[in-house]
Enzyme design. Structure first.
Site, mmCIF file in Angstrom:
data_model
loop_
_atom_site.group_PDB
_atom_site.id
_atom_site.type_symbol
_atom_site.label_atom_id
_atom_site.label_comp_id
_atom_site.label_asym_id
_atom_site.label_seq_id
_atom_site.Cartn_x
_atom_site.Cartn_y
_atom_site.Cartn_z
ATOM 1 N N ASN A 125 9.040 24.205 22.059
ATOM 2 C CA ASN A 125 7.551 23.528 21.667
ATOM 3 C C ASN A 125 7.509 22.372 22.771
ATOM 4 O O ASN A 125 6.644 21.990 23.228
ATOM 5 C CB ASN A 125 7.735 22.882 20.435
ATOM 6 C CG ASN A 125 8.156 24.023 19.325
ATOM 7 O OD1 ASN A 125 8.067 25.195 19.721
ATOM 8 N ND2 ASN A 125 8.711 23.588 18.242
ATOM 9 N N ASP A 126 8.526 21.388 22.813
ATOM 10 C CA ASP A 126 8.515 20.265 23.704
ATOM 11 C C ASP A 126 8.408 20.697 25.243
ATOM 12 O O ASP A 126 7.688 20.217 26.087
ATOM 13 C CB ASP A 126 9.421 19.198 23.462
ATOM 14 C CG ASP A 126 9.072 18.280 22.285
ATOM 15 O OD1 ASP A 126 7.865 17.653 22.366
ATOM 16 O OD2 ASP A 126 9.804 17.957 21.493
ATOM 17 N N CYS A 128 15.443 27.330 19.775
ATOM 18 C CA CYS A 128 15.210 26.643 18.194
ATOM 19 C C CYS A 128 13.564 26.468 18.160
ATOM 20 O O CYS A 128 13.369 26.042 17.284
ATOM 21 C CB CYS A 128 15.929 25.687 17.744
ATOM 22 S SG CYS A 128 15.838 24.310 18.862
ATOM 23 N N ARG A 154 0.975 18.814 22.717
ATOM 24 C CA ARG A 154 0.922 19.666 21.610
ATOM 25 C C ARG A 154 0.232 19.360 20.471
ATOM 26 O O ARG A 154 0.077 20.383 19.462
ATOM 27 C CB ARG A 154 2.609 20.112 21.335
ATOM 28 C CG ARG A 154 3.365 19.019 20.608
ATOM 29 C CD ARG A 154 5.023 19.267 20.658
ATOM 30 N NE ARG A 154 5.021 19.754 19.407
ATOM 31 C CZ ARG A 154 6.641 19.805 18.873
ATOM 32 N NH1 ARG A 154 7.416 19.405 19.739
ATOM 33 N NH2 ARG A 154 6.963 20.140 17.908
ATOM 34 N N ARG A 202 20.201 18.396 13.837
ATOM 35 C CA ARG A 202 19.632 17.449 14.882
ATOM 36 C C ARG A 202 19.587 15.970 14.523
ATOM 37 O O ARG A 202 18.877 15.774 13.641
ATOM 38 C CB ARG A 202 18.154 17.947 15.518
ATOM 39 C CG ARG A 202 17.801 17.799 16.799
ATOM 40 C CD ARG A 202 16.508 17.043 16.791
ATOM 41 N NE ARG A 202 15.326 17.388 15.744
ATOM 42 C CZ ARG A 202 14.224 17.942 16.232
ATOM 43 N NH1 ARG A 202 14.253 18.499 17.302
ATOM 44 N NH2 ARG A 202 13.433 17.979 15.357
ATOM 45 N N HIS A 254 2.988 22.740 -1.161
ATOM 46 C CA HIS A 254 4.161 23.310 -1.629
ATOM 47 C C HIS A 254 3.684 24.549 -2.554
ATOM 48 O O HIS A 254 4.321 25.697 -2.888
ATOM 49 C CB HIS A 254 4.569 22.306 -2.946
ATOM 50 C CG HIS A 254 5.445 21.329 -2.265
ATOM 51 N ND1 HIS A 254 6.728 21.586 -2.112
ATOM 52 C CD2 HIS A 254 4.971 20.293 -1.658
ATOM 53 C CE1 HIS A 254 7.271 20.595 -1.097
ATOM 54 N NE2 HIS A 254 6.108 19.666 -1.361
ATOM 55 N N GLU A 260 14.774 20.233 26.184
ATOM 56 C CA GLU A 260 13.344 20.424 25.740
ATOM 57 C C GLU A 260 12.564 19.798 26.881
ATOM 58 O O GLU A 260 11.503 19.238 26.617
ATOM 59 C CB GLU A 260 13.089 19.902 24.312
ATOM 60 C CG GLU A 260 13.897 18.864 24.118
ATOM 61 C CD GLU A 260 13.499 18.371 22.482
ATOM 62 O OE1 GLU A 260 12.708 19.263 21.831
ATOM 63 O OE2 GLU A 260 14.231 17.463 21.987
ATOM 64 N N ARG A 301 16.082 19.532 10.921
ATOM 65 C CA ARG A 301 15.273 18.540 11.644
ATOM 66 C C ARG A 301 15.374 17.285 10.853
ATOM 67 O O ARG A 301 14.602 16.696 9.764
ATOM 68 C CB ARG A 301 13.724 18.808 11.764
ATOM 69 C CG ARG A 301 13.325 19.839 12.756
ATOM 70 C CD ARG A 301 12.149 20.039 12.773
ATOM 71 N NE ARG A 301 11.315 20.905 13.889
ATOM 72 C CZ ARG A 301 11.371 21.925 14.283
ATOM 73 N NH1 ARG A 301 11.554 22.758 12.902
ATOM 74 N NH2 ARG A 301 10.735 22.679 15.295
HETATM 75 C C1 PEP Z 1 11.234 21.920 20.136
HETATM 76 O O1 PEP Z 1 10.675 20.830 20.746
HETATM 77 O O2 PEP Z 1 10.735 23.221 20.571
HETATM 78 C C2 PEP Z 1 11.915 21.677 18.808
HETATM 79 C C3 PEP Z 1 12.378 22.708 18.297
HETATM 80 O O3 PEP Z 1 11.783 20.405 18.155
HETATM 81 P P1 PEP Z 1 10.471 19.744 17.590
HETATM 82 O O4 PEP Z 1 9.585 21.083 17.326
HETATM 83 O O5 PEP Z 1 11.135 19.220 16.041
HETATM 84 O O6 PEP Z 1 10.229 18.905 18.535
HETATM 85 MG MG MG Z 2 11.206 18.847 20.271
#
Ligand code: PEP
Ligand code: MG
Length: 550
Positions: A453-454, A501, A464, A331, A188, A430, A295
């Site tokens: 990301n996924d 995203c 990851r 989401r 924080h 994803e 999220r």
């Molecule tokens: C992703 O996978 O790119 C994503 C936005 O979801 P998270 O990072 O929450 O898995």
């Molecule tokens: Mg994801």
């Protein structure tokens, strides 16, 4: 000149004198106690005093630093009332015949270790909170009324770590930069530094030596470095950099209220990624077009049992109302893999990233899913809620989801509970499977949002969470970029919008490529909204040549 480096939390240059913020840990003198009942009463009395003090601090922070920063002080009050925490302290007093302060110290260390060892960065950052609340109670039990040291000169604050309540108590006009030896970018203090636009670095491996007090230093929040006793040439160089950065920041602030349009007239929607309603003020502060990724699993992660429909409804309603008609894409629950909550009782899996996670949990345990959908549809009556489903791999999954969603709406109709008739339902792309059948998926949904990301971890078979594989991870891998193009093309052929995203969306070195591909929207962390708007407004897509063999 001495130089120490750490992790940059917030950029910017600060030049000024050092002020060491050293907190002596309260020494607990009395350990053994004869009367456990009396100790439990002492603990409960100290706990209520701590809660009252936190309420006062909350009101102060609300005025000085805004709701986003103040909210943590409310969370601290909730943590102090947590049943597990209280049971632990009272259990130790009763079973070990020790004083209240000693039992709190043991509980502090136990919970601190537990949170610190979690792999999730957000949960890890809670370790500092549990330490903060425990030390507050110990100080009350030990009659210690000391406050953070004060100075009248704006200074660079160096501390081992700063708890949220300590940060709030500092006069923000007297802080040039924060430098901490511990702490995480999710802490924080970090959030507060970002809200107050104060350069901040954490994890700096330097001595916390009182003799540094009053010495000159330069903090470079861009590269995460502090320079102690800089010579005049270096100071001049950094002053120039500081002026340039201030000009840039001023320019970015002037972009608030302006459209995100390319030089050749393409309008892009810029949304923010958030984890809770506390983040909403930074969505507004940074002039995002709305929320592109809420999220929602963080609502579940912050609790010890399933959040009720009513609790969730209130959270989604707050988001919808706060954004006053702007789009809020929630989401649905994406728990599992790196995000775990004990009360889900998920079995340990060999390969959690490929296991029972996200939509797979929702389709397996439909009650959880239906509760969330009911809360979301109910909240849609108060603003522009859109629903997004994670980790999709097949058309059948989407059809099953749509059937459940229809049933939920029918139930609300029967109960005469209002909801919006225009709630968009979209999916995250994803997984490589979803990307490659996006032509089929596009016929079933209202929008796509690419979770890079996924998508990257599944495309490259690189976990990851595993830093050992960093060397093999290429964030600009052609396979990922080609999949993004396939997804966007298929979305457009079927008349729907496609956005990004995942973290790649805020990679400014890829913005032109994404615009050329035709990405319609980007959802990024709030602080990246204005830099992206700047980049997009300076781009002419008709002149962009693909750097990659797409
Ligand atoms: C992703 O996978 O790119 C994503 C936005 O979801 P998270 O990072 O929450 O898995
Ligand atoms: Mg994801």
């Amino acid at each position: 000149m001495e130089k120490y480096s750490g992790k940059s939390v917030f950029s910017g240059i600060a030049i000024g004198k050092i002020r060491i913020f050293k907190k002596g840990r309260q020494k607990i003198k009395n350990i053994k106690a004869d009367d456990p009942k009396k100790e439990i009463a002492r603990f409960n009395e100290a706990k209520s005093k701590a809660i009252d003090a936190l309420q006062e601090l909350y009101e102060k922070a609300l005025k000085e630093a805004g709701e986003q920063s103040a909210a943590i002080l409310q969370i601290h009050q909730i943590m102090l009332n947590d049943v597990d925490y209280t049971n632990s302290v009272e259990g130790i007093i009763t079973n070990q015949n020790v004083t209240a302060e000693f039992a709190v110290a043991i509980t502090r260390d136990y919970f601190f270790e537990m949170f610190s060892s979690m792999s999730d960065e957000y949960m890890k950052a809670r370790a500092a909170d549990v330490k903060d609340i425990s030390e507050r109670v110990i100080r009350i039990l030990c009659n210690d009324h000391s406050k953070p040291t004060d100075s009248k000169v704006p200074s660079i604050i160096i501390a081992d770590d700063l708890s949220p309540s300590e940060t709030v108590q500092l006069d923000k006009d007297l802080v040039l930069a924060f430098v901490t030896i511990h702490g995480s970018s999710n802490s924080h203090t970090a959030i507060l530094a970002k809200t107050m636009n104060i350069p901040a670095i954490t994890c700096v491996n330097m001595p916390l030596d009182i003799s540094l007090n009053g010495r000159m230093a330069v903090v470079d929040g861009y590269n995460g470095t502090i320079y102690i006793d800089p010579d005049s040439t270096f100071v001049k160089e950094m002053q120039l950099k500081q002026e340039k950065e201030l000009c840039k920041r001023k320019h970015l602030l002037e972009l608030k209220g302006k459209d995100t349009v390319t030089l050749d007239g393409k309008k892009i929607m810029l949304y923010a990624n958030i984890e809770n309603t506390v983040n909403l003020s930074s969505v507004i502060d940074n002039d995002a077009n709305g929320v592109g990724l809420f999220r929602s699993e963080f609502i579940y992660l912050e609790k010890n049992s399933f959040p009720t429909e009513e609790e969730q409804f209130q959270i989604y309603k707050t988001a919808a109302e706060t954004l006053n008609g702007k789009r809020v894409v929630v989401r649905t629950l994406d728990i599992g893999a790196d995000k775990q909550a004990d009360y889900f009782n998920l079995e340990k899996e060999e390969n959690p990233a490929m296991g029972l996670r996200a939509i797979r949990i929702c389709l397996t345990n439909q009650e959880i899913f239906r509760t969330q959908l009911r809360a979301l549809y109910r909240a849609s009556a108060f603003g522009q809620i859109a629903i997004m489903y994670p980790l999709i791999t097949s058309v059948d999954e989407v059809l099953e989801i749509k059937k459940i969603s229809k049933e939920v709406k029918k139930e609300l109709d029967e109960q005469k509970i209002p909801y919006s008739q225009n709630v968009e339902e979209g999916i995250m792309i994803e997984t490589p499977a979803a990307a490659l059948i996006s032509d089929k998926l596009a016929k079933e949904v209202d929008f796509f949002s690419i979770g890079t990301n996924d998508l990257s971890q599944y495309a490259m078979a690189i976990d990851r969470q595993n830093s050992k594989t960093d060397r093999f991870y290429d964030p600009h891998h052609l396979a990922v970029l080609r999949m993004i193009k396939i997804v966007v093309d298929n979305a457009h052929k079927n008349g729907i919008r496609a956005g990004i995203c995942g973290e790649l969306g805020s990679d400014l070195s890829l913005t032109k490529t994404f615009l050329k591909i035709g990405v319609d929207e980007l959802s990024v962390s709030p602080s990246m909204i204005l830099p992206l708007r700047d980049k997009i407004r300076k781009t002419d897509t008709s002149k962009v040549k693909f750097k990659y063999d797409l």
